[in-house]
Enzyme design. Structure first.
Site, PDB file in Angstrom:
ATOM      1  N   SER A  99      30.540 -41.675  28.408  1.00  0.00           N
ATOM      2  CA  SER A  99      29.227 -43.222  27.222  1.00  0.00           C
ATOM      3  C   SER A  99      28.856 -43.910  27.458  1.00  0.00           C
ATOM      4  O   SER A  99      27.777 -44.502  27.502  1.00  0.00           O
ATOM      5  CB  SER A  99      29.118 -42.289  25.669  1.00  0.00           C
ATOM      6  OG  SER A  99      30.252 -42.624  25.770  1.00  0.00           O
TER       7      SER A  99
ATOM      8  N   ASP B  31      33.472 -44.954  36.635  1.00  0.00           N
ATOM      9  CA  ASP B  31      32.393 -44.389  36.155  1.00  0.00           C
ATOM     10  C   ASP B  31      30.618 -45.284  36.008  1.00  0.00           C
ATOM     11  O   ASP B  31      30.186 -44.405  36.093  1.00  0.00           O
ATOM     12  CB  ASP B  31      32.927 -44.888  34.677  1.00  0.00           C
ATOM     13  CG  ASP B  31      33.809 -44.480  33.709  1.00  0.00           C
ATOM     14  OD1 ASP B  31      34.749 -43.906  34.841  1.00  0.00           O
ATOM     15  OD2 ASP B  31      34.243 -44.783  33.319  1.00  0.00           O
TER      16      ASP B  31
HETATM   17  C1  GLA Z   1      38.579 -44.350  32.426  1.00  0.00           C
HETATM   18  C2  GLA Z   1      37.404 -45.503  34.288  1.00  0.00           C
HETATM   19  C3  GLA Z   1      37.260 -45.105  34.846  1.00  0.00           C
HETATM   20  C4  GLA Z   1      38.521 -44.598  35.981  1.00  0.00           C
HETATM   21  C5  GLA Z   1      39.562 -43.343  34.766  1.00  0.00           C
HETATM   22  C6  GLA Z   1      40.614 -42.019  35.561  1.00  0.00           C
HETATM   23  O1  GLA Z   1      37.106 -43.442  32.505  1.00  0.00           O
HETATM   24  O2  GLA Z   1      36.795 -46.667  32.891  1.00  0.00           O
HETATM   25  O3  GLA Z   1      37.508 -46.409  35.751  1.00  0.00           O
HETATM   26  O4  GLA Z   1      39.390 -45.815  36.162  1.00  0.00           O
HETATM   27  O5  GLA Z   1      39.226 -43.667  33.206  1.00  0.00           O
HETATM   28  O6  GLA Z   1      40.537 -42.391  36.585  1.00  0.00           O
END
Ligand code: GLA
Length: 388
Positions: A130, A175
């Site tokens: 989010s 993300d």
């Molecule tokens: C979170 C972080 C990402 C990644 C994931 C695990 O979502 O924001 O950058 O490291 O964990 O894969």
């Protein structure tokens, strides 16, 4: 809620707050990773996809350099000047918006004032990004208001920088990249070193179903930082034997195994997971494309076992959920998602079995944990952009 209903709801709330209707709209989706946990900050690979849950901004440019932003979901409002972008200690969600403004200005862009209202359908703190959706939708809004044109990869990098430097979360690029670059109907095979990806078309006969444990481990943030530091420590130690390696991405399993004994045992377990998980990503993309269900099942099982035994990012609830998922009708494969430590998991389910799958998983999980889970199929939606 349909898109029209959502727009009507937001238009009314916007007009009530600001005295006039919005003139432009942006949106950005959340994401779920299909393979590749914690590989991004190790410069590795991830198979990732956007979901059809997103964050919308309704906006209207202002004549001055003030940004007013309100959240329909959080209820609060945050106001700042583009000439002095600081942290909001009360409305913490607003720091993702402020961070984007700060980073974009640092990069040399001239932004303009705006009144904005946010509405999201991405569950917060569930591991579906989010915050990245908020950052990417905010970035597209600032871009539109100032008449700019920013490449999606660049926008993702700004989002990561906002999160690392302004919000103070040491996340990788996964993300923001997924939210900015994702495409309807496709997963992305992301190379987190080069920050490039290939589309991996999703087959309509296999559905991705989110299984939200609706739990979150308290120490998730600090544990995330510890895992990252342990990976960096491992990479530094391995560099003594393999000159030139900078990240665990550079080490293959044979190289790792030859030197694993030189590492502190817990660091060695963390590093083994990353090296193995990284190798699973391409294999899983191939299996998914080919509809090779048995390979998908084996790879997801190995991924979850590593997350549990080597990387230590699973919880009791996640183990209960996994068992419920694997026992449910139509389930092909299941694993953790996001950072772990609770939150959402992902199942691959035969198309047509989603309802029967959810009808069996939900009561099984609830009976064992006392927590009502959220179970729903998702499809890949378009990456961040304008809503026309
Ligand atoms: C979170 C972080 C990402 C990644 C994931 C695990 O979502 O924001 O950058 O490291 O964990 O894969």
């Amino acid at each position: 809620m349909t898109a029209d209903e959502r727009m009507a709801l937001m238009t009314e709330a916007f007009a009530a707050r600001y005295g006039h209707p919005p003139t432009l709209w942006t949106r950005a989706p959340g994401r779920v990773d299909l393979m590749g946990s914690h590989t991004d900050y190790n410069h590795g690979f991830i198979l990732t996809m956007t979901i059809d849950r997103d964050t919308w901004f309704a906006a209207r440019p202002r004549a001055d350099r003030t940004v007013r932003v309100a959240s329909l979901d959080m209820g609060g409002e945050s106001t700042f000047s583009l000439d002095a972008v600081n942290t909001d200690h009360d409305q913490r969600w607003a720091n993702y918006v402020r961070g984007m403004a700060s980073v974009m200005q640092e990069a040399g862009y001239t932004l303009a004032g705006v009144d904005a209202l946010i509405h999201t359908t991405v569950p917060v703190s569930a591991g579906l990004s989010s915050s990245a959706a908020l950052e990417m939708a905010a970035g597209r809004m600032f871009e539109a208001v100032a008449g700019l044109a920013i490449d999606p990869v660049q926008l993702a990098v700004f989002g990561q920088r906002a999160e690392n430097n302004f919000v103070g979360v040491n996340c990788g690029i996964l993300d923001q990249y997924t939210s900015a670059v994702g495409q309807a109907g496709s997963a992305l095979l992301l190379d987190a070193r080069t920050i490039t990806s290939q589309n991996v078309p999703l087959t309509p006969d296999i559905r991705v179903v989110i299984c939200d444990t609706r739990t979150k481990r308290e120490l998730a943030g600090s544990e995330y930082g510890r895992r990252r530091a342990q990976c960096e420590e491992g990479a530094r130690a391995l560099a003594a034997f393999y000159p030139g390696i900078t990240h665990l991405r550079d080490v293959n399993l044979a190289q790792f195994e030859a030197r694993a004994g030189e590492l502190e045992p817990e660091v060695a377990r963390r590093c083994r997971f990353i090296v193995e998980e990284n190798a699973r990503v391409a294999a899983f993309a191939t299996a998914l494309s080919a509809g090779d269900r048995s390979a998908m099942s084996d790879l997801c099982a190995a991924s979850f076992a590593g997350a549990r035994d080597l990387y230590a990012i699973t919880s009791c609830e996640m183990q209960v959920m996994l068992a419920a998922m694997l026992a449910a009708p139509g389930c092909i494969a299941a694993r953790q998602a996001g950072a772990g430590f609770g939150g959402c998991m992902a199942a691959f389910v035969e198309a047509g079995s989603e309802t029967a799958f959810a009808a069996q998983v939900a009561p099984a999980y609830q009976a064992a944990t006392g927590i009502e889970p959220h179970i729903y199929p998702v499809v890949a939606s378009a990456g961040a952009g304008r809503v026309e």
